[in-house]
Enzyme design. Structure first.
Site, PDB file in Angstrom:
ATOM      1  N   GLU A 160      -0.640  -2.082   5.270  1.00  0.00           N
ATOM      2  CA  GLU A 160       0.329  -1.968   6.361  1.00  0.00           C
ATOM      3  C   GLU A 160       0.245  -0.583   7.000  1.00  0.00           C
ATOM      4  O   GLU A 160       0.391  -0.436   8.213  1.00  0.00           O
ATOM      5  CB  GLU A 160       1.751  -2.215   5.831  1.00  0.00           C
ATOM      6  CG  GLU A 160       2.813  -2.308   6.929  1.00  0.00           C
ATOM      7  CD  GLU A 160       3.341  -0.981   7.426  1.00  0.00           C
ATOM      8  OE1 GLU A 160       3.667  -0.881   8.627  1.00  0.00           O
ATOM      9  OE2 GLU A 160       3.430  -0.024   6.633  1.00  0.00           O
ATOM     10  N   GLU A 161       0.007   0.443   6.190  1.00  0.00           N
ATOM     11  CA  GLU A 161       0.020   1.815   6.692  1.00  0.00           C
ATOM     12  C   GLU A 161      -1.231   2.176   7.487  1.00  0.00           C
ATOM     13  O   GLU A 161      -1.168   2.926   8.459  1.00  0.00           O
ATOM     14  CB  GLU A 161       0.153   2.800   5.514  1.00  0.00           C
ATOM     15  CG  GLU A 161       1.443   2.662   4.721  1.00  0.00           C
ATOM     16  CD  GLU A 161       2.660   3.143   5.484  1.00  0.00           C
ATOM     17  OE1 GLU A 161       2.502   3.659   6.614  1.00  0.00           O
ATOM     18  OE2 GLU A 161       3.777   3.019   4.957  1.00  0.00           O
ATOM     19  N   ARG A 205      19.235  -5.594  13.471  1.00  0.00           N
ATOM     20  CA  ARG A 205      19.829  -5.881  14.770  1.00  0.00           C
ATOM     21  C   ARG A 205      19.088  -7.068  15.380  1.00  0.00           C
ATOM     22  O   ARG A 205      17.908  -7.278  15.091  1.00  0.00           O
ATOM     23  CB  ARG A 205      19.751  -4.676  15.714  1.00  0.00           C
ATOM     24  CG  ARG A 205      18.350  -4.251  16.049  1.00  0.00           C
ATOM     25  CD  ARG A 205      18.310  -3.058  17.007  1.00  0.00           C
ATOM     26  NE  ARG A 205      18.612  -3.434  18.374  1.00  0.00           N
ATOM     27  CZ  ARG A 205      19.530  -2.824  19.127  1.00  0.00           C
ATOM     28  NH1 ARG A 205      20.227  -1.811  18.637  1.00  0.00           N
ATOM     29  NH2 ARG A 205      19.755  -3.214  20.362  1.00  0.00           N
ATOM     30  N   ASP A 244       0.807  -1.219   0.000  1.00  0.00           N
ATOM     31  CA  ASP A 244       0.000   0.000   0.000  1.00  0.00           C
ATOM     32  C   ASP A 244       0.839   1.268   0.000  1.00  0.00           C
ATOM     33  O   ASP A 244       2.012   1.279   0.385  1.00  0.00           O
ATOM     34  CB  ASP A 244      -0.970   0.010   1.185  1.00  0.00           C
ATOM     35  CG  ASP A 244      -0.281  -0.241   2.525  1.00  0.00           C
ATOM     36  OD1 ASP A 244       0.775  -0.909   2.544  1.00  0.00           O
ATOM     37  OD2 ASP A 244      -0.802   0.225   3.555  1.00  0.00           O
ATOM     38  N   HIS A 253       7.845   8.545   4.332  1.00  0.00           N
ATOM     39  CA  HIS A 253       6.588   9.288   4.521  1.00  0.00           C
ATOM     40  C   HIS A 253       6.690  10.748   4.095  1.00  0.00           C
ATOM     41  O   HIS A 253       5.707  11.484   4.194  1.00  0.00           O
ATOM     42  CB  HIS A 253       6.070   9.185   5.962  1.00  0.00           C
ATOM     43  CG  HIS A 253       5.562   7.829   6.327  1.00  0.00           C
ATOM     44  ND1 HIS A 253       4.453   7.633   7.124  1.00  0.00           N
ATOM     45  CD2 HIS A 253       5.987   6.588   6.000  1.00  0.00           C
ATOM     46  CE1 HIS A 253       4.240   6.338   7.274  1.00  0.00           C
ATOM     47  NE2 HIS A 253       5.167   5.682   6.597  1.00  0.00           N
TER      48      HIS A 253
END
Length: 435
Positions: free
Chosen positions: A173-174, A216, A107, A405
């Site tokens: 997802e957003e 990480r 998306d 963004h």
């Protein structure tokens, strides 16, 4: 920031790397590289096409159709409309073995693009009732193209693969129009079942050094939760404040008091935390003291116990301040998104794989990142590793790059082959090593 943990990881797994080389991983790496080079032009073409035709969360019709057609052409078993417009492609290897999932999100964002590209987005849409521009300002166009390329690489090697690869293309997802995020919706629709997934890998582009792999072990991206505080006072004329209970004043006192939660009440020597008041809504006129005020908060944490402790402190603070002024208050927290926690053992195991994909100096152990990602829901179902791919132009300073963004976010396509190579090698190495 020290690089010692990364060096220890590499040293710890030197013997394991030698063992894998004896299994012919060196030859497989060469085969993967040959296939990555062959598919790179397609990856760039797909990325530009998707970038020029972005779709908001829950509206990924065109993108999912493009993905499904490609996976079917590769001979994969394909399910569509999984958790919305999600697509799952199943590649069965030539030998039995574990099941690994690779995920990309599809998306775009309600952002009007300001980057001057030949394939610049000019798409307009409506978001929450308002007209908006639409842009892949978070780089999901790159994720989709990389995973489509990875599917082509691995489909060409399927006879060599001991196990199964699930390609998971996720919607929403957003933002979730239904209130349930794309990852959760896909899981509810059985994306990780039949066959059940043993490990999951995901990738996200960032404005970091060109082609670098960033990750990480353990917590990496923050949990994100919203809170709403509704303060109820008593309305009165602005000229007679003593006749009412000033919800604006109480709200202001709550905002001030909340600043002590992280700065004075939480042990941030363990992991950081953030409590932000992003909205304060109250009143309509200067001479009317309103009877209510609404505060909206964003909370970022990396530890589940700390998150619950912060929730309790926010509630106690708001209730105590309100009671002192004769007001009442309600505090609610949304379920939010858990922290993205890379499985430590899986991360250690795959660290040499990432070094082979990007070069020993091309893998960077990241600091904690306070952004969030709903990939974390997949990690609750199977051990997972989430990695970043640096897409800054070569030689550019990441500190000057537009962030994800931003309407100025830019991804250098020259870094995309590193993404295809990393995702392909993660899948192959995991399958070769077994569960």
């Amino acid at each position: 920031m020290t690089r010692r943990p990364a060096l220890l990881l590499a040293a710890t797994f030197a013997l394991a790397s030698t063992a894998r080389a004896q299994k012919g991983v060196g030859a497989l790496d060469a085969e993967i590289q040959r296939r990555v080079e062959a598919v790179t032009a397609k990856v760039v073409t797909w990325r530009r096409d998707i970038h020029e035709h972005p779709e908001l969360s829950g509206e990924e019709v065109r993108t999912s159709r493009l993905v499904a057609e490609h996976l079917r052409a590769l001979g994969l078993d394909v399910r569509t409309e999984v958790g919305g417009h999600g697509v799952v492609g199943l590649l069965r290897g030539g030998k039995p073995g574990p099941v690994v999932a690779l995920r990309a999100d599809m998306d775009a964002l309600p952002v009007e693009e300001q980057v001057d590209l030949p394939f610049k987005s000019r798409v307009k849409a409506t978001f929450l009732g308002a007209p908006v521009g639409v842009m892949h300002a978070c780089g999901h166009d790159n994720h989709v193209a990389i995973l489509m390329g990875t599917a082509e690489v691995l489909a060409g090697m399927k006879a060599m693969l001991p196990g199964t690869v699930k390609f998971v293309f996720q919607p929403a997802e957003e933002y979730s129009p239904t209130g349930v995020g794309g990852a959760e919706s896909m899981l509810r629709d059985g994306a990780f079942e039949n066959p059940r997934v043993d490990a999951v890998f995901g990738l996200h582009v960032f404005p970091a050094s060109h082609g670098a792999i960033i990750t990480r072990p353990g917590p990496w991206l923050a949990a994100a939760n919203d809170a709403t505080i509704i303060i109820k006072g008593k309305q009165t004329h602005g000229a007679q404040p003593w006749n009412g209970v000033d919800a604006v004043l109480v709200g202001a006192q709550v905002v001030t008091a909340l600043q002590a939660v992280v700065s004075r009440q939480v042990d941030i020597t363990r992991v950081p935390a953030i409590v932000t008041v992003g909205a304060f809504q109250a009143g309509v006129r200067s001479n009317i003291i309103p009877d209510s005020a609404v505060l909206r908060l964003s909370i970022r944490t990396f530890d589940a116990a700390m998150k619950e402790d912060i929730f309790a402190r926010i509630r106690r603070t708001a209730e105590g301040v309100a009671a002192a002024s004769g007001a009442t208050v309600s505090v609610t927290f949304d379920p939010g998104v858990p922290a993205t926690v890379n499985h430590p053992a899986l991360t250690r195991r795959m660290w040499p794989t990432l070094q082979r994909a990007a070069g020993a100096s091309g893998v960077i152990e990241s600091e904690l990142v306070t952004a969030s990602e709903d990939f974390s829901f997949f990690m609750e179902k199977a051990p997972g590793l989430f990695i970043g791919l640096g897409v800054n132009p070569r030689g550019s300073d990441p500190r000057r790059a537009a962030p994800n963004h931003s309407p100025f976010f830019f991804a250098d396509e020259g870094a995309l082959p590193n993404g295809v190579r990393a995702m392909s090698m993660l899948a192959v190495d995991y399958l070769l090593g077994g569960k």
